[in-house]
Design a protein around this motif. Structure first.
Motif, short mmCIF file in Angstrom:
data_model
loop_
_atom_site.label_atom_id
_atom_site.label_comp_id
_atom_site.label_asym_id
_atom_site.label_seq_id
_atom_site.Cartn_x
_atom_site.Cartn_y
_atom_site.Cartn_z
N PHE A 39 25.11 -37.74 -28.95
CA PHE A 39 24.69 -38.66 -27.87
C PHE A 39 24.60 -37.95 -26.55
N VAL A 40 25.59 -37.07 -26.26
CA VAL A 40 25.59 -36.33 -25.00
C VAL A 40 24.41 -35.39 -24.97
N LEU A 41 24.11 -34.71 -26.10
CA LEU A 41 22.95 -33.82 -26.15
C LEU A 41 21.65 -34.61 -25.92
N PHE A 42 21.60 -35.75 -26.55
CA PHE A 42 20.39 -36.59 -26.36
C PHE A 42 20.22 -36.99 -24.90
N ILE A 43 21.28 -37.39 -24.26
CA ILE A 43 21.24 -37.75 -22.84
C ILE A 43 20.87 -36.53 -22.03
N GLY A 44 21.42 -35.38 -22.38
CA GLY A 44 21.12 -34.14 -21.65
C GLY A 44 19.65 -33.78 -21.77
N ILE A 45 19.09 -33.90 -22.97
CA ILE A 45 17.66 -33.61 -23.17
C ILE A 45 16.81 -34.58 -22.35
N LEU A 46 17.19 -35.83 -22.33
CA LEU A 46 16.44 -36.82 -21.54
C LEU A 46 16.48 -36.47 -20.06
N VAL A 47 17.65 -36.02 -19.58
CA VAL A 47 17.78 -35.65 -18.18
C VAL A 47 17.01 -34.38 -17.90
N TYR A 48 17.10 -33.39 -18.84
CA TYR A 48 16.40 -32.11 -18.65
C TYR A 48 14.89 -32.32 -18.53
N LYS A 50 13.46 -34.89 -17.49
CA LYS A 50 13.28 -35.84 -16.39
C LYS A 50 12.73 -37.19 -16.88
N VAL A 51 13.19 -37.60 -18.03
CA VAL A 51 12.76 -38.89 -18.58
C VAL A 51 13.20 -40.05 -17.69
N PRO A 52 14.42 -40.06 -17.14
CA PRO A 52 14.79 -41.18 -16.27
C PRO A 52 13.86 -41.31 -15.06
N SER A 53 13.51 -40.14 -14.45
CA SER A 53 12.61 -40.24 -13.29
C SER A 53 11.22 -40.68 -13.73
N LEU A 54 10.80 -40.22 -14.94
CA LEU A 54 9.51 -40.68 -15.46
C LEU A 54 9.53 -42.18 -15.72
N LEU A 55 10.65 -42.62 -16.32
CA LEU A 55 10.79 -44.06 -16.56
C LEU A 55 10.82 -44.84 -15.24
N MET A 56 11.55 -44.29 -14.28
CA MET A 56 11.61 -44.96 -12.97
C MET A 56 10.23 -44.98 -12.31
N GLY A 57 9.51 -43.83 -12.44
CA GLY A 57 8.16 -43.77 -11.89
C GLY A 57 7.24 -44.77 -12.57
N MET A 58 7.36 -44.87 -13.92
CA MET A 58 6.53 -45.83 -14.65
C MET A 58 6.89 -47.26 -14.25
N LEU A 59 8.21 -47.50 -14.10
CA LEU A 59 8.64 -48.83 -13.68
C LEU A 59 8.15 -49.14 -12.25
N ASP A 60 8.20 -48.11 -11.38
CA ASP A 60 7.71 -48.31 -10.02
C ASP A 60 6.21 -48.60 -10.02
#
Length: 187
Positions: A39-48, A50-60
């Motif tokens: 789970f930590v690796l998966f979260i790390g890959i998502l952060v690496y 920049k999936v959260p910022s992409l998701l935030m950008g898509m949400l924006d």
């Protein structure tokens, strides 16, 4: 990013895997530890990546699109309300004009009725006058005919009386008098 890591660590510490008995938590034999590492690796890959910022950008972007759609819908609603007000105003104007036309038509119908009544009265008066003239003419013709007939009868009666009483000498004198009288009237 620090915030995400802090949340992930707090989640791991509060997990029920720590309460499990029998096997140490930090062992590869513990499945809970392997799942946590995955789970930590998966979260790390998502952060690496920049999936959260992409998701935030898509949400924006989605929020901006929704905001634009709402603004456009509001503008369309305002335009529709303006059009509705215009059409209602035009409808009132048309209704007022129709009411004026109907009132004018009623007034004209009343005037036309009065004019027709006056024309009918004049026509009746002319017909009565014409009938009275015909009656007077017929009466005058009848009187003339009666006079003419009376004159003809009187002349015939006078001729018969004169013919019985007149002598040849009186007849010649009467003819001479009539010729003299005609001569005086012609000259």
């Amino acid at each position: 990013m620090q915030r995400i890591m802090t949340i992930a660590a707090a989640t791991l510490m509060a997990s029920p895997a720590l309460a499990a008995t029998g096997k140490p938590f930090f062992s590869l034999a513990n499945t809970d530890f392997i799942v946590t590492i995955g789970f930590v690796l998966f979260i790390g890959i998502l952060v690496y990546f920049k999936v959260p910022s992409l998701l935030m950008g898509m949400l924006d972007k989605r929020a901006e699109g929704i905001r634009n759609d709402l603004d456009e819908a509001k503008a369309l609603r305002d335009e529709a309300q303006a059009l509705l007000a215009t059409y209602e105003r035009r409808q009132r104007e048309v209704q007022e004009q129709a009411d004026r036309i109907v009132a004018h038509a009623k007034d004209e119908a009343v005037l036309a009725g009065e004019q027709a009544k006056a024309d009918l009265e004049k026509s009746i008066a002319r017909r009565i006058a014409a009938a009275e003239d015909q009656i007077a003419s017929a009466q005058a013709g009848a009187i003339k005919e009666v006079r003419d007939r009376a004159i003809a009868v009187a002349i015939e009666a006078a001729r018969d009386v004169i013919a019985k009483q007149m002598t040849d000498k009186d007849a010649a004198k009467s003819i001479d008098d009539a010729i003299a009288e005609v001569g005086q009237k012609l000259h």
